[in-house]
Design a protein around this motif. Structure first.
Motif, mmCIF file in Angstrom:
data_model
loop_
_atom_site.group_PDB
_atom_site.id
_atom_site.type_symbol
_atom_site.label_atom_id
_atom_site.label_comp_id
_atom_site.label_asym_id
_atom_site.label_seq_id
_atom_site.Cartn_x
_atom_site.Cartn_y
_atom_site.Cartn_z
ATOM 1 N N ILE A 157 8.888 44.588 -44.458
ATOM 2 C CA ILE A 157 7.915 44.532 -45.427
ATOM 3 C C ILE A 157 8.102 45.493 -46.443
ATOM 4 N N ASN A 158 8.314 46.739 -46.230
ATOM 5 C CA ASN A 158 8.569 47.961 -47.302
ATOM 6 C C ASN A 158 9.709 47.616 -47.826
ATOM 7 N N VAL A 159 10.850 47.487 -47.193
ATOM 8 C CA VAL A 159 12.425 47.307 -47.638
ATOM 9 C C VAL A 159 12.463 46.052 -48.447
ATOM 10 N N GLY A 160 11.831 45.013 -47.880
ATOM 11 C CA GLY A 160 11.816 43.591 -48.782
ATOM 12 C C GLY A 160 11.044 43.638 -49.764
ATOM 13 N N ILE A 161 9.979 44.251 -50.002
ATOM 14 C CA ILE A 161 9.191 44.233 -51.191
ATOM 15 C C ILE A 161 9.990 45.542 -52.385
ATOM 16 N N SER A 162 10.449 46.497 -51.819
ATOM 17 C CA SER A 162 11.013 47.252 -52.612
ATOM 18 C C SER A 162 12.355 46.892 -53.243
ATOM 19 N N VAL A 163 12.994 45.691 -52.980
ATOM 20 C CA VAL A 163 14.175 45.297 -53.466
ATOM 21 C C VAL A 163 13.673 44.732 -54.944
ATOM 22 N N PRO A 164 12.838 43.410 -55.084
ATOM 23 C CA PRO A 164 12.162 43.088 -56.180
ATOM 24 C C PRO A 164 11.684 44.016 -57.219
ATOM 25 N N VAL A 165 10.929 44.812 -56.633
ATOM 26 C CA VAL A 165 10.472 45.932 -57.265
ATOM 27 C C VAL A 165 11.352 46.642 -58.109
ATOM 28 N N ALA A 166 12.333 47.198 -57.365
ATOM 29 C CA ALA A 166 13.525 48.146 -57.909
ATOM 30 C C ALA A 166 14.170 47.300 -58.787
ATOM 31 N N PHE A 167 14.715 46.193 -58.753
ATOM 32 C CA PHE A 167 15.270 45.389 -59.650
ATOM 33 C C PHE A 167 14.569 45.356 -61.039
ATOM 34 N N SER A 168 13.318 44.946 -61.077
ATOM 35 C CA SER A 168 12.592 44.903 -62.235
ATOM 36 C C SER A 168 12.307 46.265 -62.909
ATOM 37 N N LEU A 169 12.712 47.350 -62.026
ATOM 38 C CA LEU A 169 12.541 48.750 -62.849
ATOM 39 C C LEU A 169 13.949 49.424 -62.772
ATOM 40 N N ARG A 170 15.021 48.712 -62.756
ATOM 41 C CA ARG A 170 16.264 49.553 -62.393
ATOM 42 C C ARG A 170 16.747 49.996 -63.939
ATOM 43 N N ARG A 171 16.275 49.401 -65.037
ATOM 44 C CA ARG A 171 16.472 50.120 -66.308
ATOM 45 C C ARG A 171 15.526 51.084 -66.723
ATOM 46 N N LYS A 172 16.168 52.169 -67.420
ATOM 47 C CA LYS A 172 15.111 53.233 -67.568
ATOM 48 C C LYS A 172 14.008 52.918 -68.710
ATOM 49 N N SER A 173 12.971 52.971 -68.406
ATOM 50 C CA SER A 173 12.136 52.731 -69.368
ATOM 51 C C SER A 173 10.880 53.447 -68.833
ATOM 52 N N PRO A 174 9.504 53.464 -69.813
ATOM 53 C CA PRO A 174 8.369 54.126 -69.509
ATOM 54 C C PRO A 174 7.690 53.367 -68.187
ATOM 55 N N TYR A 175 7.904 52.395 -68.045
ATOM 56 C CA TYR A 175 7.243 51.829 -66.865
ATOM 57 C C TYR A 175 8.040 52.424 -65.617
ATOM 58 N N GLN A 176 9.270 52.370 -65.470
ATOM 59 C CA GLN A 176 9.803 52.902 -64.564
ATOM 60 C C GLN A 176 9.436 54.383 -64.123
ATOM 61 N N LYS A 177 9.098 55.340 -65.224
ATOM 62 C CA LYS A 177 8.578 56.623 -64.906
ATOM 63 C C LYS A 177 7.117 56.559 -64.302
ATOM 64 N N LEU A 210 3.737 56.336 -57.186
ATOM 65 C CA LEU A 210 4.042 56.002 -55.892
ATOM 66 C C LEU A 210 4.442 57.201 -55.229
ATOM 67 N N VAL A 211 4.483 58.274 -55.884
ATOM 68 C CA VAL A 211 4.829 59.476 -55.360
ATOM 69 C C VAL A 211 3.410 59.985 -54.661
ATOM 70 N N ILE A 212 2.163 59.687 -55.455
ATOM 71 C CA ILE A 212 0.735 60.153 -54.858
ATOM 72 C C ILE A 212 0.721 59.806 -53.314
ATOM 73 N N PRO A 229 6.485 53.520 -50.740
ATOM 74 C CA PRO A 229 6.948 54.437 -51.711
ATOM 75 C C PRO A 229 8.354 55.093 -51.419
ATOM 76 N N PHE A 230 8.291 55.761 -50.077
ATOM 77 C CA PHE A 230 9.515 55.962 -49.704
ATOM 78 C C PHE A 230 10.762 55.013 -49.882
ATOM 79 N N ALA A 231 10.358 53.743 -49.479
ATOM 80 C CA ALA A 231 11.560 52.876 -49.445
ATOM 81 C C ALA A 231 11.847 52.417 -50.732
ATOM 82 N N PHE A 232 10.971 52.386 -51.723
ATOM 83 C CA PHE A 232 11.179 51.982 -52.939
ATOM 84 C C PHE A 232 11.949 53.196 -53.762
ATOM 85 N N LEU A 233 11.694 54.141 -53.385
ATOM 86 C CA LEU A 233 12.490 55.334 -54.255
ATOM 87 C C LEU A 233 13.944 55.212 -53.762
ATOM 88 N N LEU A 234 14.109 55.166 -52.378
ATOM 89 C CA LEU A 234 15.487 55.136 -51.946
ATOM 90 C C LEU A 234 16.124 53.748 -52.619
#
Length: 289
Positions: free
Chosen positions: A78-98, A104-106, A162-167
């Motif tokens: 679940i963690n790795v599977g969800i992290s892929v689409p979320v990471a793809f949607s935020l792969r370009r640098k933007s305020p949303y990515q930050k 997610l660091v919290i 958060p750990f899987a998403f950041l990786l």
């Protein structure tokens, strides 16, 4: 300082490698060797493999392997599977990515204990979430998300995502975007670009993220105690080891359970790393200019 300036690269390399090797031996190799030797010294003196026979013949111990896998494997997928689409949607640098990465660091900084404490407050039968579900008539029976399997699984997802998403985000942003643009000029759809370009390049990185996420989830202890049923469906291997060490005071048996726990993790991780060789392992970035 002058001695360091006069020393050559080889001297500097040896000066750095020696403390590093000492640290690895002191923090990893020696504890493992000590625990392994201790597992062959049963408290009752019944033979070298007595603890292992006890573990694999005791109906209260050996099933903990499958209970732990039943929690760790779905949480990892679940963690790795969800992290892929979320990471793809935020792969370009933007305020949303930050913003998303900061939020997610919290959970990472809070730790599993504080996450479990918060889930007890909000997901318990008297918490706001079950009460809201019942008030909206979305579920007729009592909603129980704590002190069972689902409470522990949700906690592993909250703390592990958060750990899987950041990786995954670091791997996605490292793939050369010109590859997808070239495929688009040849008529490849977004799905074809992902399937034929991104997924093969991303598979080695996802394998590493899955390995680390699995090891993190497999060692679950606070969530299984606070949010699960330690004597029932969430009696994981770490709980069995803790009971052997601090209730029965049998540190040799506890070491045996820990060794078996590490061996099971090693088998799963080795299987995932072995499957990685079926994917592309070349460079995924390109130069600019």
């Amino acid at each position: 300082m002058s001695a360091l300036m006069l020393s050559g690269p080889r001297d500097m390399k040896g000066w750095l490698v020696t403390p590093a090797l000492g640290f690895i031996v002191a923090m990893f190799i020696y504890p493992f060797a000590y625990g392994l030797m201790l597992s062959f010294e049963p408290m009752n003196g019944a033979g070298l493999l007595a603890n292992y026979r006890t573990f694999f013949t005791d109906s209260a111990m050996w099933p903990t392997i499958f209970v732990t896998l039943k929690l760790a494997v779905p949480a990892t997928l679940i963690n790795v599977g969800i992290s892929v689409p979320v990471a793809f949607s935020l792969r370009r640098k933007s305020p949303y990515q930050k913003l998303v990465t900061t939020l997610l660091v919290i959970p990472v900084t809070l730790g599993t204990v504080l996450i479990a404490d918060g889930m007890l407050t909000y997901f318990s039968p008297n918490g706001w979430f079950p009460q809201a579900v019942q008030a909206l008539h979305l579920y007729g029976d009592e909603v129980r998300l704590t002190h069972n399997y689902w409470g522990v699984l949700i906690s592993l997802i909250v703390s592990g995502f958060p750990f899987a998403f950041l990786l995954t985000l670091s791997y996605v942003t490292g793939i050369d975007p010109t590859l997808a643009r070239a495929a688009a000029t040849l008529g490849a759809s977004p799905w074809q670009q992902f399937k034929q370009i991104y997924l093969p390049l991303l598979a080695p990185g996802l394998t590493m993220a899955a390995c680390l996420s699995f090891v993190q989830a497999f060692s679950v202890f606070p969530s299984a105690v606070l949010l699960g049923s330690p004597a029932g469906p969430t009696r994981v291997m770490s709980i069995a080891a803790s009971e052997a060490a601090f209730e029965s005071y049998d540190y040799s048996l506890a070491s045996t359970i820990a060794i078996v726990m590490g061996f099971v993790q090693l088998i799963v991780v080795a299987g995932m790393l072995g499957a990685r060789r079926f994917f592309y392992t070349g460079p995924v970035t390109g130069g600019k200019g």
